[in-house]
Motif scaffolding. Structure first.
Motif, PDB file in Angstrom:
ATOM      1  N   GLU A 579       0.814  -1.219   0.000  1.00 28.71           N
ATOM      2  CA  GLU A 579       0.000   0.000   0.000  1.00 28.71           C
ATOM      3  C   GLU A 579       0.852   1.276   0.000  1.00 28.71           C
ATOM      4  OE1 GLU A 579      -3.350  -0.146   2.775  1.00 28.71           O
ATOM      5  OE2 GLU A 579      -3.248   2.036   2.860  1.00 28.71           O
ATOM      6  N   ALA A 580       1.984   1.248   0.704  1.00 29.29           N
ATOM      7  CA  ALA A 580       2.827   2.452   0.797  1.00 29.29           C
ATOM      8  C   ALA A 580       3.311   2.892  -0.580  1.00 29.29           C
ATOM      9  CB  ALA A 580       4.001   2.186   1.712  1.00 29.29           C
ATOM     10  N   THR A 581       3.485   1.936  -1.511  1.00 25.23           N
ATOM     11  CA  THR A 581       3.937   2.289  -2.862  1.00 25.23           C
ATOM     12  C   THR A 581       2.756   2.331  -3.850  1.00 25.23           C
ATOM     13  OG1 THR A 581       4.373  -0.029  -3.319  1.00 25.23           O
ATOM     14  CG2 THR A 581       6.246   1.282  -2.574  1.00 25.23           C
ATOM     15  N   ARG A 582       1.552   2.179  -3.286  1.00 21.04           N
ATOM     16  CA  ARG A 582       0.293   2.204  -4.050  1.00 21.04           C
ATOM     17  C   ARG A 582       0.126   1.020  -4.989  1.00 21.04           C
ATOM     18  NH1 ARG A 582      -1.852   7.910  -5.563  1.00 21.04           N
ATOM     19  NH2 ARG A 582      -1.358   9.046  -3.660  1.00 21.04           N
ATOM     20  N   LYS A 583       1.051   0.080  -4.891  1.00 26.14           N
ATOM     21  CA  LYS A 583       0.940  -1.118  -5.725  1.00 26.14           C
ATOM     22  C   LYS A 583       1.414  -2.312  -4.937  1.00 26.14           C
ATOM     23  CE  LYS A 583       1.760   0.297 -10.486  1.00 26.14           C
ATOM     24  NZ  LYS A 583       2.674   0.161 -11.596  1.00 26.14           N
ATOM     25  N   GLY A 584       0.645  -3.341  -4.922  1.00 27.55           N
ATOM     26  CA  GLY A 584       1.052  -4.575  -4.268  1.00 27.55           C
ATOM     27  C   GLY A 584       0.197  -5.654  -4.893  1.00 27.55           C
ATOM     28  N   PHE A 585      -0.533  -6.394  -4.076  1.00 27.34           N
ATOM     29  CA  PHE A 585      -1.504  -7.336  -4.644  1.00 27.34           C
ATOM     30  C   PHE A 585      -2.685  -6.556  -5.232  1.00 27.34           C
ATOM     31  CE2 PHE A 585       0.888 -10.051  -1.786  1.00 27.34           C
ATOM     32  CZ  PHE A 585       1.099 -11.154  -2.595  1.00 27.34           C
ATOM     33  N   TYR A 586      -2.860  -5.346  -4.721  1.00 24.90           N
ATOM     34  CA  TYR A 586      -3.918  -4.469  -5.219  1.00 24.90           C
ATOM     35  C   TYR A 586      -3.275  -3.185  -5.742  1.00 24.90           C
ATOM     36  CZ  TYR A 586      -7.260  -7.309  -2.512  1.00 24.90           C
ATOM     37  OH  TYR A 586      -8.029  -8.332  -2.002  1.00 24.90           O
ATOM     38  N   LEU A 587      -4.088  -2.381  -6.445  1.00 22.93           N
ATOM     39  CA  LEU A 587      -3.680  -1.026  -6.798  1.00 22.93           C
ATOM     40  C   LEU A 587      -4.446  -0.073  -5.882  1.00 22.93           C
ATOM     41  CD1 LEU A 587      -3.930  -1.221 -10.700  1.00 22.93           C
ATOM     42  CD2 LEU A 587      -1.854  -1.326  -9.284  1.00 22.93           C
ATOM     43  N   TYR A 588      -3.793   1.014  -5.483  1.00 28.84           N
ATOM     44  CA  TYR A 588      -4.438   1.934  -4.531  1.00 28.84           C
ATOM     45  C   TYR A 588      -4.583   3.319  -5.141  1.00 28.84           C
ATOM     46  CZ  TYR A 588      -3.603  -1.877  -1.378  1.00 28.84           C
ATOM     47  OH  TYR A 588      -3.621  -3.121  -0.808  1.00 28.84           O
ATOM     48  N   ASP A 589      -5.786   3.899  -4.973  1.00 28.69           N
ATOM     49  CA  ASP A 589      -5.983   5.255  -5.492  1.00 28.69           C
ATOM     50  C   ASP A 589      -5.573   6.279  -4.427  1.00 28.69           C
ATOM     51  OD1 ASP A 589      -8.020   5.474  -3.663  1.00 28.69           O
ATOM     52  OD2 ASP A 589      -9.643   5.174  -5.109  1.00 28.69           O
ATOM     53  N   ASP A 590      -5.846   7.553  -4.735  1.00 29.85           N
ATOM     54  CA  ASP A 590      -5.448   8.631  -3.811  1.00 29.85           C
ATOM     55  C   ASP A 590      -6.021   8.451  -2.415  1.00 29.85           C
ATOM     56  OD1 ASP A 590      -4.166   9.715  -5.848  1.00 29.85           O
ATOM     57  OD2 ASP A 590      -5.607  11.346  -6.242  1.00 29.85           O
ATOM     58  N   LYS A 591      -7.215   7.848  -2.379  1.00 26.94           N
ATOM     59  CA  LYS A 591      -7.861   7.676  -1.058  1.00 26.94           C
ATOM     60  C   LYS A 591      -7.509   6.324  -0.458  1.00 26.94           C
ATOM     61  CE  LYS A 591     -11.520  10.878  -1.917  1.00 26.94           C
ATOM     62  NZ  LYS A 591     -12.489  11.006  -2.985  1.00 26.94           N
ATOM     63  N   ARG A 592      -6.508   5.691  -1.011  1.00 23.17           N
ATOM     64  CA  ARG A 592      -6.037   4.382  -0.531  1.00 23.17           C
ATOM     65  C   ARG A 592      -7.104   3.290  -0.665  1.00 23.17           C
ATOM     66  NH1 ARG A 592      -0.654   4.486   2.451  1.00 23.17           N
ATOM     67  NH2 ARG A 592       0.111   6.100   1.117  1.00 23.17           N
ATOM     68  N   LYS A 593      -8.006   3.485  -1.608  1.00 19.35           N
ATOM     69  CA  LYS A 593      -8.999   2.448  -1.849  1.00 19.35           C
ATOM     70  C   LYS A 593      -8.356   1.392  -2.746  1.00 19.35           C
ATOM     71  CE  LYS A 593     -13.865   2.174  -3.315  1.00 19.35           C
ATOM     72  NZ  LYS A 593     -13.871   0.779  -3.206  1.00 19.35           N
ATOM     73  N   ALA A 594      -8.548   0.123  -2.385  1.00 13.77           N
ATOM     74  CA  ALA A 594      -7.878  -0.957  -3.113  1.00 13.77           C
ATOM     75  C   ALA A 594      -8.739  -1.464  -4.256  1.00 13.77           C
ATOM     76  CB  ALA A 594      -7.597  -2.099  -2.151  1.00 13.77           C
ATOM     77  N   LYS A 595      -8.060  -1.714  -5.420  1.00  9.82           N
ATOM     78  CA  LYS A 595      -8.796  -2.421  -6.481  1.00  9.82           C
ATOM     79  C   LYS A 595      -7.882  -3.481  -7.095  1.00  9.82           C
ATOM     80  CE  LYS A 595      -8.119   0.197 -10.610  1.00  9.82           C
ATOM     81  NZ  LYS A 595      -8.179   1.307 -11.373  1.00  9.82           N
ATOM     82  N   PRO A 596      -8.480  -4.583  -7.548  1.00  6.85           N
ATOM     83  CA  PRO A 596      -7.671  -5.678  -8.092  1.00  6.85           C
ATOM     84  C   PRO A 596      -6.805  -5.207  -9.265  1.00  6.85           C
ATOM     85  CG  PRO A 596      -9.944  -6.366  -7.806  1.00  6.85           C
ATOM     86  CD  PRO A 596      -9.911  -4.890  -7.543  1.00  6.85           C
ATOM     87  N   ASP A 597      -5.655  -5.853  -9.431  1.00  4.93           N
ATOM     88  CA  ASP A 597      -4.742  -5.483 -10.512  1.00  4.93           C
ATOM     89  C   ASP A 597      -4.563  -6.664 -11.470  1.00  4.93           C
ATOM     90  OD1 ASP A 597      -2.772  -4.627 -12.142  1.00  4.93           O
ATOM     91  OD2 ASP A 597      -1.214  -4.472 -10.590  1.00  4.93           O
TER      92      ASP A 597
END
Ligand SMILES: CCCCCCCCCCC[C@H](O)CC(=O)SCCNC(=O)CCNC(=O)[C@H](O)C(C)(C)COP(=O)(O)OP(=O)(O)OC[C@H]1O[C@@H](n2cnc3c(N)ncnc32)[C@H](O)[C@@H]1OP(=O)(O)O
Ligand code: NAD
Length: 725
Positions: A579-597
């Motif tokens: 999450e800190a890099t906005r990419k991991g198992f998910y992608l994170y938007d500005d509001k740190r909301k996760a979406k599948p990648d």
């Protein structure tokens, strides 16, 4: 008191014609069946005596009552006590005998009136309380419902919306708020409680004060249509917030019945539902958790030796990073003066800034005043050396997870700190014996393993080595209590209890996706099971740096049962670290909301080719139940090892560790309790089958094999554990 009875009541009739009935059942005057049946006899006597005009109920030693005796539920669940007739206590005794009596009753509430305690007081015709007393209906938290009329009387006294808030959140209100809500008639100092209550009772007899039956009140209830809307909304929220539990909705049914069909029918519904919820699995789990949580501070050989905790006047923390700053926050919030040591000015400032931010967030939310903020911050002092460590009573080291750095720090601490000073480490994985290798202070070295964020998470794993003195454990248990943590005392090993259980959970998830399972389906199934988030979302949150560091420790220490997946290291190479890099198992938007990648597939395929595994069609189509079994049975397996090795003294401690450290759903009772609800035989057979197909990661340990072969409970005490304590 007869040794077989639990508690009693005492009735004294004064010259003023007031019978004072005192509830006596230490430590919280809980309403055991004995107390309740004694109360009934007292009432029958008081009502038949000509010299009694009115009755006052109070509790012994500054506590009205902590509610129904919770162990009574266990007795009914186990069948060691026969259930009384449905409604016998709430309708026959509390309503028809007490509230409908031709002599008035007043409750004199000191300290607390919770659950059945508050319900009993609400059946009285007035309530007088001391300042600050806690008043609440926390039953839902235990898996039961207010069963002594609370679902009917509370809305009639404080209004439907407030009653719903109090019941659904289980949060008590203080006497002052209770007074403004209409729950309490007067707040008086402790010394005046009984005289005021007696006078009030006589005033009711003499019609100088109103004779109010809460059950018959209607002025605070909204019109029916509005009430239905409020209840509909409450149901919707409850379904969202507690999707796996039935009892909150059943409680709302009882409440609604009373509003729609009248309080008598409501009481009957409450009694019926109250009886049904007792046998729910979730209720059994929550009641187990209540006692287990209180049991963690009872450590055989430590807390039964009559040792008193020493006073900890000042604490030093080494490292003001994520953990050190959180620990410092927790300590200063409980009034401990703290010295925070860092490597240079810049890091020190950053560390103090983090503590400040933790407190400021409370000010923003309104839970801390600006004055309190200033006062609390003034307890924190920064330092770049050990000079100020000469009068500290405890040091907690929280520097990065590096053995030689920690060894050096402990050697320095021995030189600078006073002889009595407790030397604690917040390491998550490293063997404490290794950390203290360069010192002669092994008896005062201990693990104080906090969880992130340390000022919020409720668990404190206290790790003792073979050398840690009992006194040091007693001291740390006391600090834990003062900073409002639930401590669990565990033995020393790589990962201690929580991380040892955590590791197979994430590993099982990695294994499944490498063999073709969908990571997002796994996360969804695990969340539905009741975890705060699934394993992949969790890895993102923790960050891949921490995940790799932890994995390395496990691979080194438990190579025979570690599943070595390359998914995380491959992503880390590509600078996606969670999450800190906005990419991991998910992608994170500005509001740190996760979406599948969709790109995740690429890493999974590469990891699969490195490990040499194949997609397994069975694992591609796992049901939610199978996902839960394949991720949590390895956790049960590791918990069994931890228990068998004596790292945890009681299985119930592992239940609490799993709930508070891993987020395991409390209504499932904790990992061992849950496992026993499934059965050791089944868990053993599944793991055994998977180990034959998929390898040693799933291999059941000897303890599980032994208990599984007999179908014996996993939580039964270990008789001859190879104790590491
Ligand atoms: C026909 C159907 C079947 C019929 C069955 C009968 C009908 C039942 C109807 C239900 C009626 C009622 O609505 C249900 C209830 O009242 S449920 C109980 C509600 N009360 C609570 O949830 C309060 C629980 N307790 C606490 O929150 C806290 O203990 C505290 C009272 C705030 C005190 O806190 P603290 O000072 O921090 O102390 P501890 O928590 O450590 O507790 C000290 C010891 O006391 C024991 N304890 C506390 N409360 C109870 C209780 N209600 N029953 C039994 N024991 C209790 C606790 O376990 C500690 O014990 P140890 O010292 O041995 O550990
Ligand atoms: N991060 C977690 O979730 C978590 C949870 C539980 C335990 N832990 C453990 O807590 C410890 C700290 O972890 P963290 O996440 O806070 O690390 P971090 O990197 O955020 O902070 C470590 C801090 O220690 C400081 N430091 C290094 N050497 C020092 C020295 N000689 N004197 C004073 N300060 C020094 C660094 O400057 C840094 O600010 C580790 O042992 C870790 O395993 C971490």
């Amino acid at each position: 008191m007869d040794s077989r009875t639990k508690g009693k009541t005492v009735m004294e009739v004064g010259g003023d014609g007031v019978a004072v009935i005192t509830l006596i059942n230490p430590p919280v005057n809980s309403l055991s069946f004995d107390v309740l049946y004694n109360l009934k006899s007292n009432y029958e006597e008081a009502l038949s005596r000509n010299d009694v005009k009115a009755i006052v109920i109070t509790g012994a030693k500054g506590k009205f009552s902590g509610g129904f005796d919770i162990s009574g539920f266990g007795e009914i669940q186990k069948g060691t006590r026969k259930e009384p007739k449905v409604g016998y206590i709430s309708i026959d005794i509390i309503t028809d005998l007490l509230e409908a009596a031709r002599k008035p009753s007043v409750a004199a509430i000191d300290g607390l009136a919770l659950g059945g305690g508050l319900e009993l007081s609400m059946a009285c015709h007035a309530r007088i309380s001391t300042p600050g007393a806690q008043l609440g209906l926390p039953e839902l938290q235990l898996g039961v419902i207010p069963g002594f009329g609370g679902t009917q009387r509370l809305p009639r006294l404080v209004g439907l919306t407030k009653a719903l808030e109090m019941i659904l959140t289980s949060k008590p209100v203080r006497a002052e708020e209770g007074h403004s809500l209409g729950l309490i008639d007067a707040v008086v100092p402790s010394a005046e409680l009984l005289t005021t209550a007696r006078r009030w009772a006589l005033d009711i007899v003499e019609r100088r004060k109103p004779w109010i039956s809460s059950l018959l009140k209607t002025d605070k209830l909204p019109p029916l249509g509005e009430a239905r809307e409020i209840l509909k909304f409450a149901r919707g929220q409850t379904r969202k917030q507690a999707p796996n539990m039935k009892h909150p909705l059943m409680c709302l049914d009882a409440l609604e019945t009373g509003i729609v069909s009248g309080p008598r029918v409501g009481l009957e519904k409450e009694a019926e539902v109250g009886s049904q919820v007792i046998s729910l699995d979730t209720t059994k789990g929550l009641i187990h958790v209540f006692f287990s949580q209180r049991g963690t501070v009872k450590v055989p050989g430590v807390t039964d030796r009559g040792l008193m905790p020493r006073k900890i006047k000042k604490v030093a923390i080494i490292g003001g990073g994520l953990m050190g700053s959180g620990i410092a926050t927790a300590l200063i919030l409980s009034s401990y003066p703290v010295i925070l040591k860092e490597v240079n000015e810049k890091f020190l400032e950053a560390g103090i800034g983090r503590v400040k931010a933790n407190l400021q967030s409370r000010v923003r939310k309104g839970s801390m005043s600006k004055e309190k903020f200033e006062k609390t911050m003034s307890l924190l002092k920064g330092s770049l050396d050990y000079e100020s460590f000469r009068d500290v009573d405890m040091v907690i080291e929280a520097v990065i997870e590096n053995i030689s750095l920690k060894q050096q720090i402990f050697a320095d601490l021995e030189k600078y700190c006073p002889q009595h000073c407790i030397l604690a480490s917040n390491t998550s994985t490293i063997d404490l014996n290794k950390i203290g290798e360069r010192t002669k202070s092994q008896d005062r070295i201990v693990g104080a393993h906090f969880f992130s964020p340390a000022h919020v998470m409720p668990l404190l794993e206290i790790v003792r080595t073979n050398h840690t003195s009992a006194q040091v454990i007693v001291d740390l248990l006391d600090v834990g209590k003062k900073i409002k943590k639930t401590p669990v005392v565990v033995g020393n090993c790589t990962g201690f209890a929580v991380n040892r259980m955590f590791f197979p959970y994430t590993q099982a998830a990695m294994f499944l996706v490498e063999r073709g399972a969908d990571p997002y389906l796994i996360d969804s199934a695990v969340s539905k099971f009741g975890m705060p988030m699934g394993p992949f979302r969790l890895c993102d949150l923790v960050g891949f740096g921490v995940a790799i560091a932890t994995a390395t420790q496990f691979i080194e220490n438990f190579p025979e049962r570690t599943y070595k997946s390359m998914i995380i290291p491959l992503m880390q190479e590509d600078k996606r670290a969670g999450e800190a890099t906005r990419k991991g198992f998910y992608l994170y938007d500005d509001k740190r909301k996760a979406k599948p990648d969709p790109e995740l597939k690429k890493y999974i395929e590469k990891a699969r080719s490195i490990s040499g595994g194949n997609v397994d069609p069975k694992l591609v189509k796992l049901s939610e139940k199978e996902i839960i079994e394949m991720t949590f049975f390895p956790v049960v397996n590791e918990a069994c090892r931890v228990f068998a090795e004596g790292i945890a003294v009681k299985a119930a401690d592992l239940d609490i560790a799993a709930i508070m450290g891993m987020g395991f759903p409390p209504y499932r009772g904790g990992i061992m309790f849950w496992a026993d609800s499934i059965g050791s035989k089944y868990i053993y057979s599944r793991l055994d089958e998977w180990s034959k197909t998929y390898g040693d990661f799933f291999k059941p340990c000897a303890f599980l094999a032994e208990r599984g072969s007999k179908g014996a409970p996993l939580s039964a005490p270990v008789e001859q554990a190879r104790s590491r304590l």
